[in-house]
Enzyme design. Structure first.
Site, short mmCIF file in Angstrom:
data_model
loop_
_atom_site.label_atom_id
_atom_site.label_comp_id
_atom_site.label_asym_id
_atom_site.label_seq_id
_atom_site.Cartn_x
_atom_site.Cartn_y
_atom_site.Cartn_z
N SER A 1 -40.60 12.35 6.30
CA SER A 1 -41.42 13.17 5.57
C SER A 1 -42.12 13.54 6.80
O SER A 1 -42.75 14.44 6.38
CB SER A 1 -41.78 11.86 5.23
OG SER A 1 -42.66 10.92 5.50
N LYS B 1 -55.71 8.45 20.91
CA LYS B 1 -56.07 9.77 20.87
C LYS B 1 -56.23 10.21 19.46
O LYS B 1 -57.67 11.32 19.26
CB LYS B 1 -54.62 10.25 21.36
CG LYS B 1 -54.04 10.22 22.45
CD LYS B 1 -52.97 11.25 22.74
CE LYS B 1 -52.65 10.88 24.96
NZ LYS B 1 -51.64 11.40 25.15
N SER C 1 -52.57 6.93 35.79
CA SER C 1 -54.23 8.16 35.93
C SER C 1 -54.79 7.71 37.41
O SER C 1 -55.16 8.42 37.97
CB SER C 1 -55.03 7.51 34.95
OG SER C 1 -54.14 8.93 33.61
N ALA D 1 -41.52 13.37 15.94
CA ALA D 1 -42.87 14.09 15.27
C ALA D 1 -43.95 13.21 15.01
O ALA D 1 -45.23 13.56 13.99
CB ALA D 1 -42.20 13.89 13.82
N TYR E 1 -41.99 8.63 30.98
CA TYR E 1 -41.41 8.51 32.69
C TYR E 1 -40.86 6.63 32.72
O TYR E 1 -41.78 5.78 32.01
CB TYR E 1 -42.49 9.24 33.08
CG TYR E 1 -44.37 8.42 34.00
CD1 TYR E 1 -44.94 9.47 32.79
CD2 TYR E 1 -44.20 7.34 33.45
CE1 TYR E 1 -45.55 9.31 31.94
CE2 TYR E 1 -45.23 7.35 33.80
CZ TYR E 1 -46.86 7.79 33.04
OH TYR E 1 -47.85 6.87 32.40
N SER F 1 -51.32 2.79 33.51
CA SER F 1 -51.74 3.67 33.81
C SER F 1 -51.88 4.68 35.61
O SER F 1 -51.85 3.26 36.00
CB SER F 1 -52.88 3.84 33.58
OG SER F 1 -53.33 5.37 33.82
P1 ATR Z 1 -46.88 9.12 19.60
O1 ATR Z 1 -48.31 9.35 20.09
O2 ATR Z 1 -46.47 8.52 21.67
O3 ATR Z 1 -46.18 10.70 19.56
P2 ATR Z 1 -46.78 7.93 17.13
O4 ATR Z 1 -47.59 9.61 16.97
O5 ATR Z 1 -46.70 6.11 17.18
O6 ATR Z 1 -46.71 7.95 19.29
O7 ATR Z 1 -44.77 8.90 17.77
C1 ATR Z 1 -43.76 7.57 18.03
C2 ATR Z 1 -42.52 8.80 17.83
O8 ATR Z 1 -41.00 8.19 17.83
C3 ATR Z 1 -42.39 9.21 16.26
O9 ATR Z 1 -41.82 10.69 16.48
C4 ATR Z 1 -41.26 7.83 15.92
O10 ATR Z 1 -40.39 8.14 14.68
P3 ATR Z 1 -40.58 7.32 13.29
O11 ATR Z 1 -41.89 8.89 13.31
O12 ATR Z 1 -39.87 7.28 12.48
O13 ATR Z 1 -42.44 5.98 13.69
C5 ATR Z 1 -40.51 7.68 16.92
N1 ATR Z 1 -40.02 6.44 17.60
C6 ATR Z 1 -40.07 4.98 17.67
N2 ATR Z 1 -39.69 4.37 17.53
C7 ATR Z 1 -38.33 4.95 17.45
C8 ATR Z 1 -37.18 4.60 16.98
N3 ATR Z 1 -37.72 3.20 17.73
N4 ATR Z 1 -35.68 5.28 16.73
C9 ATR Z 1 -36.09 6.29 16.58
N5 ATR Z 1 -37.79 6.92 16.94
C10 ATR Z 1 -38.87 6.29 16.95
#
Ligand code: ATR
Length: 274
Positions: free
Chosen positions: A155, A66, A17, A127, A222, A15
């Site tokens: 979904s 969070k 921060s 998402a 980043y 981090s």
């Molecule tokens: P954050 O709080 O950082 O947004 P999260 O809620 O776990 O973490 O969301 C991670 C996002 O990255 C999701 O949209 C996830 O896609 P899925 O909903 O299909 O899991 C996406 N993500 C993570 N690894 C991925 C990968 N290898 N390919 C495509 N999308 C990925």
């Protein structure tokens, strides 16, 4: 007086921060202690309680806490209840209060970088929690022409649209339905990476993304060097930004909540690039 602050996550060792908040404190002429706390889910409630009981002034909350931290606070901002995500805690008269400065920090960084989202077509990749925070802020505060969402798990796109879609100025559109909209919606003006894909390697995206030469690519992640998303995006356009700006802006809004002092962010962002 020394003010006790910190950031809680798991893992948290990378981090930035502490560096950011120490720089803000120097500007404000305040003495602070800002530590990193690597805390597992099961210990989060007790940690938060003890941190504030032992004189803590404010906490930042990062991944993966969070959502879960909200269970352990007494009151929360409207935005926090809506997106079920908080990144800043503070003690107030009514107890521990939770706020989310992620979305407003993102909008502030766009403003600083003179990225205007009015009447623009925006595509959000992802998402999850990060996508939710920024889309909610964009929808409430600005007037883009369209917001599309594309995500590996379909979904979750539907869930997010349902959550955000009813009382907003603009309803996000599922990017898998782009073909249906492509007569009205030209290419994307801004593409935002809100996924964690590519953090440990190469970035790629399954769907074709309609872009133009001026399309702006903005990565919420980043790294010290170019992020893998921006490396991927460089084949389309040179307008790329990583998430350091947003990181500094959301931190500045946390600092303002704790001390009612708005730090200057430009020099701190430069510090992170060194
Ligand atoms: P954050 O709080 O950082 O947004 P999260 O809620 O776990 O973490 O969301 C991670 C996002 O990255 C999701 O949209 C996830 O896609 P899925 O909903 O299909 O899991 C996406 N993500 C993570 N690894 C991925 C990968 N290898 N390919 C495509 N999308 C990925």
């Amino acid at each position: 007086m020394i003010h006790k602050l910190g950031v809680v996550g798991h893992p948290v060792k990378h981090s930035l921060s502490p560096k950011i908040h120490r720089a803000f404190a120097r500007q404000a002429g305040l003495e602070i202690i800002y530590d990193k706390y690597d805390i597992e889910d099961a210990e989060l409630g007790l940690f938060i309680k003890e941190f504030f009981a032992n004189g803590g002034k404010g906490l930042n909350i990062t991944i993966p806490h969070k959502l879960n931290c909200i269970k352990y606070v007494d009151t929360a901002a409207t935005a926090v209840k809506r997106i079920m995500s908080a990144n800043t805690l503070i003690t107030m008269e009514g107890g521990i209060f939770a706020e989310s400065t992620d979305g407003p920090g993102f909008l502030k960084d766009l403003y600083v970088k003179e990225i205007d989202i009015n009447k623009k077509n925006i595509l959000i990749l992802g998402a999850g929690g990060a996508a939710k925070s920024i889309i909610s802020s964009i929808c409430l505060g600005k007037k883009p022409d369209s917001i599309f969402i594309s995500n590996r798990t379909q979904s979750k796109v539907n869930e997010l649209i349902k959550l955000l879609g009813t009382d907003e100025y603009i309803t996000p559109i599922d990017f898998s339905e782009y073909e249906m909209h492509k007569d009205q919606v030209r290419a994307m003006d801004i593409v935002i990476n809100a996924t964690s894909k590519g953090i440990d390697g190469k970035f790629s995206w399954e769907d074709d993304i309609p872009v133009h030469e001026e399309t702006i690519f903005y990565d919420l992640s980043y790294s010290k060097d170019q992020t893998s998303f921006l490396e991927w995006a460089s084949k389309f356009s040179n307008n790329g930004f990583d998430g350091k700006g947003m990181l500094v802006q959301q931190a500045a809004l946390s600092f303002k909540l704790w001390f009612d002092f708005s730090p200057s962010t430009e020099e701190v962002e430069e510090l992170l690039n060194e």
